[in-house]
Structure formats: C-alpha cells, structure tokens
Design a protein around this motif. Structure first.
Motif, PDB file in Angstrom:
ATOM      1  N   HIS A  17      42.191  48.987 -34.926  1.00 44.82           N
ATOM      2  CA  HIS A  17      40.933  48.779 -34.201  1.00 44.82           C
ATOM      3  C   HIS A  17      41.110  48.842 -32.683  1.00 44.82           C
ATOM      4  O   HIS A  17      40.137  48.683 -31.947  1.00 44.82           O
ATOM      5  CB  HIS A  17      40.326  47.426 -34.583  1.00 44.82           C
ATOM      6  N   GLY A  18      42.356  49.030 -32.211  1.00 46.79           N
ATOM      7  CA  GLY A  18      42.585  49.195 -30.779  1.00 46.79           C
ATOM      8  C   GLY A  18      42.898  47.925 -30.019  1.00 46.79           C
ATOM      9  O   GLY A  18      42.890  47.927 -28.784  1.00 46.79           O
ATOM     10  N   VAL A  19      43.209  46.841 -30.727  1.00 46.20           N
ATOM     11  CA  VAL A  19      43.485  45.573 -30.041  1.00 46.20           C
ATOM     12  C   VAL A  19      44.706  45.696 -29.136  1.00 46.20           C
ATOM     13  O   VAL A  19      44.690  45.232 -27.983  1.00 46.20           O
ATOM     14  CB  VAL A  19      43.681  44.439 -31.071  1.00 46.20           C
ATOM     15  N   PHE A  20      45.766  46.338 -29.608  1.00 45.83           N
ATOM     16  CA  PHE A  20      46.991  46.424 -28.814  1.00 45.83           C
ATOM     17  C   PHE A  20      46.825  47.388 -27.643  1.00 45.83           C
ATOM     18  O   PHE A  20      47.353  47.146 -26.555  1.00 45.83           O
ATOM     19  CB  PHE A  20      48.163  46.836 -29.703  1.00 45.83           C
ATOM     20  N   ARG A  21      46.112  48.469 -27.855  1.00 49.18           N
ATOM     21  CA  ARG A  21      45.868  49.398 -26.744  1.00 49.18           C
ATOM     22  C   ARG A  21      45.056  48.719 -25.648  1.00 49.18           C
ATOM     23  O   ARG A  21      45.324  48.898 -24.455  1.00 49.18           O
ATOM     24  CB  ARG A  21      45.130  50.646 -27.250  1.00 49.18           C
ATOM     25  N   TYR A  22      44.078  47.939 -26.053  1.00 46.39           N
ATOM     26  CA  TYR A  22      43.254  47.246 -25.058  1.00 46.39           C
ATOM     27  C   TYR A  22      44.073  46.192 -24.316  1.00 46.39           C
ATOM     28  O   TYR A  22      43.979  46.065 -23.091  1.00 46.39           O
ATOM     29  CB  TYR A  22      42.053  46.594 -25.735  1.00 46.39           C
ATOM     30  N   ALA A  23      44.892  45.442 -25.044  1.00 46.42           N
ATOM     31  CA  ALA A  23      45.720  44.416 -24.408  1.00 46.42           C
ATOM     32  C   ALA A  23      46.678  45.056 -23.401  1.00 46.42           C
ATOM     33  O   ALA A  23      46.892  44.515 -22.301  1.00 46.42           O
ATOM     34  CB  ALA A  23      46.501  43.647 -25.463  1.00 46.42           C
TER      35      ALA A  23
END
Length: 413
Positions: free
Chosen positions: A75-81
């Motif tokens: 869902h992109g949590v790590f990319r956003y972080a």
C-alpha cells in the motif's frame, strides 16, 4: 550420547539457517532434524506434539504480522515513510539518521523486526542514494534497531511472543514495563551511532526532493486501529493473532478486489516455510533442554529480580543468543525465568539487544547481511563487530537499569 546427538542436531539446524545453501528455506534442515529427534527417542512424540500445540498461537500471530507488513508495503507505507525521512533529512545527514531511527523504531515496534530488515532496508538504500549521502550509518541503523527496538510490544519480535505467553502480563502491562527500557536502549544506540559514524555524518546531503509519495491514509488508519486493537481485544479474550489477521484482511480486500489472482500470492506471504522452521526448531531445542540444558539454565538464571539478578540474566541471554541464536536462547531461558516477570523481561533485553554483537545472533541480522550483499554493499565484519562491541554492553546496562527502575516503581518482580 543423547545430549551429543541433540546438540549436533541443533548445530546442524542453525548452521543451515546461517548458510542457507542455494537459498533453501531453514525448514529444509529443521523439519527432518525435529523428526529425527522424535524417532531417536530424544523427545517423546507426545511431548513434541504438546510443544507444537502450545506454540501454535504464537506462530499464527507471526504469520499474520508477516502478511500485515507485506500488505503495508504494497500500500506504499514504506515508500511514504522514506519520502518523509528524506524530506526531513535533506541537507543534514544527522537529521536523516534521526528520521531513519524514528521510522525503523516505529516499524520494528508495530510490524516486527523482519519488516524493518526486509522491507525498510532497501528503501533506506534508495533514499541515501537519492540524497547523495553515505548509506552506512542509515543502513546499519536498520539492523541495530530491528533488534534493539523490538523491546516495546509483544508483537515486535518472535522472542517477545514466546516470553509474553509465559509472563502472565497483559499487552498493555508488557508495553508499560518495557517503554522506559526501550527508550533507554534507543538513546544509547543514538549516541553510539553519532560517535561511530561521525565522519560519514559530516558529508552534506543533497537538496530536499519533492514529497511525491502520497500518504497511504487507508493503510495507515488500518495499522493504527490494529495496534490499538491489541490491548483492547485482550480483556475480551480475543487472541492478538486474530487482531493482526483482521488488519491484514482489511488491507488485502482492496488489492484482491482489483486483482483477484493476488489472493494466491498473499498466501505465500504467510511464509509457511518459516513457520514450519519455528515449530521444528522448538522440538530440536526441546531435545537439548530435556538432556541437560534446562538444568544448566535453571542453575545459571538468578532466582530474584534484583538489579544484579536482572543484569546477570540479560547478559546471560545475550551471550547465549550469540552462541545458539536468540530464538533457541529464548526457548531455553523462558522456562528458567518463568517464575518472575521481571526476569523474563530481562531475558528479552538480552535476546533482543545481544544479537547486535554478531551476525549469528538473530535471523533478522542474517537477512540484513544478505540484503547488503545483493546491493553490492557487503558489510565489513570488523566494522560490524566493532559497532556491536560499543553498543551492546552499554545498551544492556541502560536497558536493565531502566527495567529495574520501572519494576521498583510498579512493584512487579
């Protein structure tokens, strides 16, 4: 002869897990070893079955958290972080290291140390390259915090889950007792990293990149509700594994709705091979325990949770972790310390912080090393050992001192 065979099986299983020839899963060696332990009479079949049944809820929780972490990444949590960390640390490597510390500690606490090592480390590599900074401090932070930042919650590490089941503590009580030791250990890690990587942190970072990644609001909301659900569900008799599974289901539904075939691939993310390894390793360790190791652990483990007792327990756990790996060390020491919640928590400080001393201390560290090799950035063994020698004793002392203070204030022993 029985103890020799039992120890030989354990050494073979751990050696295979370290080497992983041809990339084969750890279960390839562990499952036959467990079967051999039963067939050779080292562990009665009934005892092995009881051990597996008792461990099943813990392994179920592990599988659910692995899937939850994978879906959070999808869902992109790590990319956003990583984008937020890059924005915060642009132009200032020390600030970037602080942001990586915050992200790694949070990911480890909520989604377990495996998520930090497997999912966050590659993102940190990419972020460092984007900002044109030396990656070493930030990449090393991933492995150190994957271990030492896993003290906070029962869900942060398999070792925590094993001890939590025997502690008699509730989810909130566990977190409350471990919060100060967690912060103390993180503070020591920060000071050590600032000193050890001082030269790397003087190289200016590049300009701030645009924050192109959108915040994955739905995924972040589901993760937040899942974490909040753990302490609230426990008094209702709902096992944490069901809460983690519910969070994973909520994240899986939108993706499977768009791509129905993805449901099959998600089943692989439960990592049944690793779960089988944990079950089999438990049986192999039980064979060693039944033929002398339990008696030795009981003799060496202090009887009371005094400051000296806590410190000795933590250092014993750290030493054993670096000899036989932290999961077997936990399986050995938990029965010996089960009479005292304080001593059990000291065991966790040892088995979670101690593995930063050597590569073999935890499976997460071995995975991190493999990831660095794939990025053509193989870590220097001398550097890894030197950093561990500086941080581990100081972190153990700080963590135990904080734990002793909390136990004294709370009246828990």
């Amino acid at each position: 002869m029985q103890i020799v065979i039992a120890v030989g099986l354990l050494v073979a299983v751990l050696g295979f897990a370290v080497a992983r020839p041809a990339g084969l899963p750890e279960a390839v060696a562990a499952v036959p070893a467990a079967a051999l332990a039963v067939l050779a009479g080292l562990v009665p079949l009934g005892a092995a079955w009881r051990d597996v049944v008792e461990l099943a809820p813990t392994v179920g929780f592990l599988a659910a958290v692995l899937l939850l972490a994978h879906l959070a990444d999808a869902h992109g949590v790590f990319r956003y972080a990583a984008a937020v960390a890059a924005r915060a640390g642009a132009g200032r490597p020390v600030r970037l290291l602080g942001a990586v510390f915050a992200v790694a500690a949070s990911v480890t606490a909520v989604l377990s140390l495996d998520a930090t090592v497997v999912l966050l480390t590659p993102v940190v590599f990419a972020t460092a390259a984007r900002l044109e900074v030396r990656a070493r401090p930030h990449v090393y932070a991933c492995t150190h915090l994957a271990n030492s930042a896993s003290l906070l919650l029962p869900v942060s590490n398999l070792t925590n889950l094993l001890a939590f089941a025997a502690s008699g503590l509730g989810f909130a009580a566990f977190a409350g007792l471990m919060a100060l030791p967690w912060l103390a250990v993180l503070a020591v890690e920060w000071v050590v990293f600032r000193l050890f990587f001082a030269a790397d942190l003087t190289v200016p970072a590049g300009p701030a990149p645009p924050l192109s990644a959108r915040p994955p609001r739905y995924a972040l909301a589901v993760l937040g509700l899942t974490v909040l659900g753990f302490p609230f569900a426990e008094p209702l008799g709902v096992h944490p594994a069901l809460v983690a599974a519910a969070g994973a289901l909520l994240l899986a539904v939108p993706r499977v709705r768009r791509v129905p075939k993805e449901a099959v691939s998600l089943l692989r993310e439960l990592d049944p091979a690793f779960c089988a390894f944990v079950f089999a390793l438990s049986v192999v360790v039980l064979a060693v325990r039944r033929h002398g190791l339990d008696a030795l652990a009981a003799a060496w483990t202090p009887a009371r949770a005094t400051f000296a007792g806590l410190l000795l327990t933590a250092f014993l756990a750290a030493l054993l972790s670096n000899v036989i790996n932290n999961v077997p060390a936990t399986l050995v020491l938990v029965p010996a310390a089960a009479h005292s919640p304080g001593l059990l928590l000291a065991v966790l400080i040892g088995v979670n912080v101690g593995p930063n001393l050597t590569y073999v201390g935890s499976l997460a560290t071995l995975l991190w090393r493999q990831i660095l090799h794939r990025h053509d950035a193989a870590p220097s063994t001398r550097e890894f050992l030197a950093l561990g020698a500086l941080s581990v004793p100081a972190c153990l002392l700080a963590g135990v001192a904080a734990l002793w203070a909390v136990l004294e204030m709370s009246g828990v022993s």
